[in-house]
Structures are given as C-alpha cells and as structure tokens.
Design a protein around this motif. Structure first.
Motif, short mmCIF file in Angstrom:
data_model
loop_
_atom_site.label_atom_id
_atom_site.label_comp_id
_atom_site.label_asym_id
_atom_site.label_seq_id
_atom_site.Cartn_x
_atom_site.Cartn_y
_atom_site.Cartn_z
N GLU A 1 -20.43 77.97 63.39
CA GLU A 1 -20.06 76.72 64.03
C GLU A 1 -19.55 75.27 64.24
O GLU A 1 -19.79 74.79 64.63
N LYS A 2 -21.00 75.13 63.02
CA LYS A 2 -20.76 73.67 62.76
C LYS A 2 -20.07 73.05 61.63
O LYS A 2 -18.97 71.94 62.22
N ALA A 3 -19.02 74.07 60.81
CA ALA A 3 -17.79 73.84 60.55
C ALA A 3 -16.56 73.75 61.40
O ALA A 3 -15.72 72.97 61.65
N LYS A 4 -16.35 74.59 62.94
CA LYS A 4 -15.55 74.01 64.10
C LYS A 4 -15.70 72.84 64.36
O LYS A 4 -14.43 72.47 65.36
N GLU A 5 -16.79 72.46 64.80
CA GLU A 5 -17.42 71.44 65.73
C GLU A 5 -16.52 70.02 64.04
O GLU A 5 -15.97 69.21 65.20
N THR A 6 -16.80 70.52 63.11
CA THR A 6 -16.51 69.22 62.45
C THR A 6 -14.87 68.64 62.73
O THR A 6 -14.50 68.09 62.59
N THR A 7 -14.23 70.27 62.19
CA THR A 7 -12.89 70.60 62.16
C THR A 7 -12.27 69.50 63.49
O THR A 7 -11.25 69.28 64.06
N ALA A 8 -12.69 70.31 64.79
CA ALA A 8 -12.44 69.58 66.18
C ALA A 8 -12.48 68.26 66.55
O ALA A 8 -11.54 67.77 67.21
N ASN A 9 -13.23 67.27 65.33
CA ASN A 9 -13.86 65.87 65.81
C ASN A 9 -12.32 65.90 64.99
O ASN A 9 -11.59 64.31 65.42
N VAL A 10 -12.10 66.33 63.55
CA VAL A 10 -10.86 66.09 62.91
C VAL A 10 -9.68 66.27 63.81
O VAL A 10 -8.20 65.04 63.85
N ALA A 11 -9.11 67.10 64.80
CA ALA A 11 -8.19 67.69 65.26
C ALA A 11 -8.11 66.63 66.66
O ALA A 11 -6.55 66.29 67.10
N GLU A 12 -9.32 65.88 66.71
CA GLU A 12 -8.90 65.03 68.56
C GLU A 12 -8.65 63.66 67.20
O GLU A 12 -7.67 63.47 67.88
N GLN A 13 -8.52 63.01 66.26
CA GLN A 13 -7.82 62.01 65.23
C GLN A 13 -6.30 61.91 65.27
O GLN A 13 -5.60 61.16 65.46
N ALA A 14 -5.86 63.66 64.77
CA ALA A 14 -4.79 63.76 64.83
C ALA A 14 -4.31 63.92 65.84
O ALA A 14 -2.57 63.51 66.34
N ALA A 15 -4.60 64.12 67.26
CA ALA A 15 -3.93 64.50 68.75
C ALA A 15 -3.87 62.86 68.93
O ALA A 15 -2.70 62.22 69.52
N ALA A 16 -4.48 62.07 68.59
CA ALA A 16 -4.92 60.40 68.72
C ALA A 16 -3.65 59.85 68.01
O ALA A 16 -2.60 58.67 69.12
N VAL A 17 -2.72 60.91 66.82
CA VAL A 17 -1.01 60.57 65.86
C VAL A 17 -0.71 60.87 66.79
O VAL A 17 0.61 61.61 66.02
N ASP A 18 -0.77 62.01 67.88
CA ASP A 18 0.67 62.75 68.27
C ASP A 18 0.65 64.37 67.42
O ASP A 18 1.71 64.49 66.82
N ILE A 19 -0.38 65.17 66.21
CA ILE A 19 -0.27 65.62 66.02
C ILE A 19 -1.16 66.40 65.90
O ILE A 19 -2.27 66.06 66.36
N ALA A 20 -0.16 68.18 65.81
CA ALA A 20 -1.26 68.72 66.64
C ALA A 20 -2.12 69.93 65.63
O ALA A 20 -1.14 70.59 64.51
N PHE A 21 -3.46 69.77 65.44
CA PHE A 21 -4.17 70.76 64.41
C PHE A 21 -4.72 72.36 64.65
O PHE A 21 -5.37 71.86 65.35
N HIS A 22 -3.63 73.37 63.50
CA HIS A 22 -4.62 73.99 64.22
C HIS A 22 -5.83 74.90 63.26
O HIS A 22 -5.61 75.71 62.10
N PHE A 23 -7.02 74.47 63.34
CA PHE A 23 -7.07 74.87 61.83
C PHE A 23 -7.96 76.30 61.99
O PHE A 23 -8.01 76.28 61.05
N GLU A 24 -7.62 77.00 63.32
CA GLU A 24 -8.23 78.26 63.31
C GLU A 24 -7.28 79.43 62.31
O GLU A 24 -7.27 80.59 62.41
N GLY A 25 -6.14 78.63 61.85
CA GLY A 25 -4.74 78.71 61.70
C GLY A 25 -4.78 78.66 60.35
O GLY A 25 -3.52 79.48 59.39
N THR A 26 -5.61 78.01 59.93
CA THR A 26 -5.55 77.70 57.94
C THR A 26 -6.93 78.38 57.38
O THR A 26 -7.36 78.69 57.59
N VAL A 27 -5.84 78.72 56.34
CA VAL A 27 -7.03 79.26 55.05
C VAL A 27 -6.76 78.39 54.21
O VAL A 27 -5.65 77.20 53.21
N SER A 28 -7.95 78.52 53.32
CA SER A 28 -8.53 77.85 51.90
C SER A 28 -6.95 78.10 50.85
O SER A 28 -6.67 79.68 50.95
N THR A 29 -6.27 77.18 50.20
CA THR A 29 -5.47 77.27 49.21
C THR A 29 -5.37 76.74 48.36
O THR A 29 -5.62 75.67 47.93
#
Length: 239
Positions: A68-96
């Motif tokens: 839950e904390k990880a989701k909260e952290t990435t949500a904050n980063v996604a908001e920063q990305a949205a501010a420069v018109d980038i859509a982040f969807h961390f729910e679909g990303t994997v470690s690679t």
C-alpha cells in the motif's frame, strides 16, 4: 553545444526530467545548435529481464515498505508525471533489466533514430506497460519508430553494442554519477535530477553565453568599432 543525458528506461524521474528538459529546449534561442546524446545507466544491472515482479512488490521488498505504501509512493510520482503531460501506469510495470534496451538505443543511433527510440522505450514502460527487457517486445517497439524489427532481433541475439553500453556506464561512474537523471553540458556544467525547465534553461543560457560572448558596439570618433573577447576591429559594414 552538447548535452549528455545519463538515464535508465525504468527510472520515472528520467522520463519526467526528459520532458522538462525538452520544455526548456523549446524556449532556448539556439536550440538548433544543441546536440543531445543519451548515455547508458542501469539502476539494477542484476535484474531479471523476464521478471514478472510488479513494481509495487519490488519497491516493497527493496525499501521495506508495504504494498500500500509502494502504491502511495508511485501515485505521487505519477502526479508529477501528469504535470508534464505524461501518463504513468505503475500497475502495469514490472521490474526488468535494461541492458538490451540501452544496446537498442545505440543501434538506433546509427540510423538517426536514438531520440525516437528513447522516447518509445520510456513511454512503452511507464505508459503502455511494456517489458523493455524482453527482446521480442524491444523489436516490436523498434519497428514502431521505423527500425527494421528483424535486424533489431538479430542484433539483440549478439553482443553488439555491449562494450559501448559498458563504456558509457564506466564513464558515468568516473564522472561521479551515482544516480539518474544526470545532465552534463559541454563537459563543464552538470544538472542532477528532474529539475524544473527554468533550471535547465538557465544552465543552457549560461553555457551558451560563456561560449559566445555578446558583441559590444562602441563609437570611437567617426569610426564604428566592434569589440568582443579582447579583440577590436573596424566595422566594415558601415560606409
């Protein structure tokens, strides 16, 4: 002027920083005289390219936090990305692993497609949920920017450009780069992190002004004299 950008394609702030730098470049008066080069950096060279471990699980394990904390952290980063018109969807990303992605950008550079390839890799990972460590997916993404998928697939089966990637990583280490994004301007100034467009623009202007001192026109009697950088000469354009 040359701007070298050390980054990794699974680094969210590298993508955000890329967009902010591009915004600054659009406002830079001499943008057509800027050479931008992407340099290789791996956040986790030991990562499994075929991993199915979610970003949430990776962060929870690495930093000792809950999912839950990880989701909260990435949500904050996604908001920063949205501010420069980038859509982040961390729910679909994997470690690679991104070593092959960096090799692919070197391949693309030979055909003048490195900037397009870099953008597609970032968007592929953060927006489209692509595994940029999977060679089959890399070939597909390469085709989308105009590269030959079969040629890319063949290249990825070899060790071509491996030395180039390692050399850039070592060079970054020698420059003291420990995290990304990291921007080096004319090997004289450095900007660390996804700074604001204003910071990037100020840096570009500063380096440009140092390389191209402004001309100062003075009048000396009846003669027009143009002076710059310790050198003066009559202005032959005056009649």
């Amino acid at each position: 002027m040359k701007v070298e950008i050390w980054s990794d394609y699974v680094c969210p702030f590298c993508y955000i920083g890329k967009r902010k730098f591009e915004q600054a470049l659009e406002k830079f008066a001499h943008k057509d005289q800027i050479e931008v080069v992407f340099r290789s950096f791996e956040l986790d060279p030991s990562a499994d390219p075929d991993s199915n471990i979610s970003t949430y699980s990776m962060l929870a394990s690495k930093y000792g936090m809950s999912i839950e904390k990880a989701k909260e952290t990435t949500a904050n980063v996604a908001e920063q990305a949205a501010a420069v018109d980038i859509a982040f969807h961390f729910e679909g990303t994997v470690s690679t692993n991104t070593f092959d992605a960096h090799r692919l950008v070197h391949f693309a550079a030979q055909q003048g497609k490195d900037k397009e390839m870099s953008e597609r890799l970032f968007k592929g990972y953060f927006t489209d949920g692509e595994n940029v460590g999977n060679r089959e997916r890399l070939a597909v993404l390469a085709a989308e920017v105009g590269l030959d998928a079969a040629a890319v697939a063949q290249m990825l089966q070899t060790d071509q450009f491996a030395d180039a990637v390692r050399a850039e990583e070592e060079e970054g280490s020698n420059l003291g780069i420990r995290g990304v994004p990291f921007y080096v301007v004319d090997r004289k100034y450095a900007v660390s992190g996804a700074q604001s467009p204003e910071v990037f623009l100020d840096t570009l202007n500063k380096v440009w002004e140092e390389k191209h001192p402004a001309f100062i026109q003075v009048n000396e009697g009846d003669a027009d004299v143009v002076c710059s950088d310790g050198f003066c000469a009559p202005d032959s354009s005056k009649s």
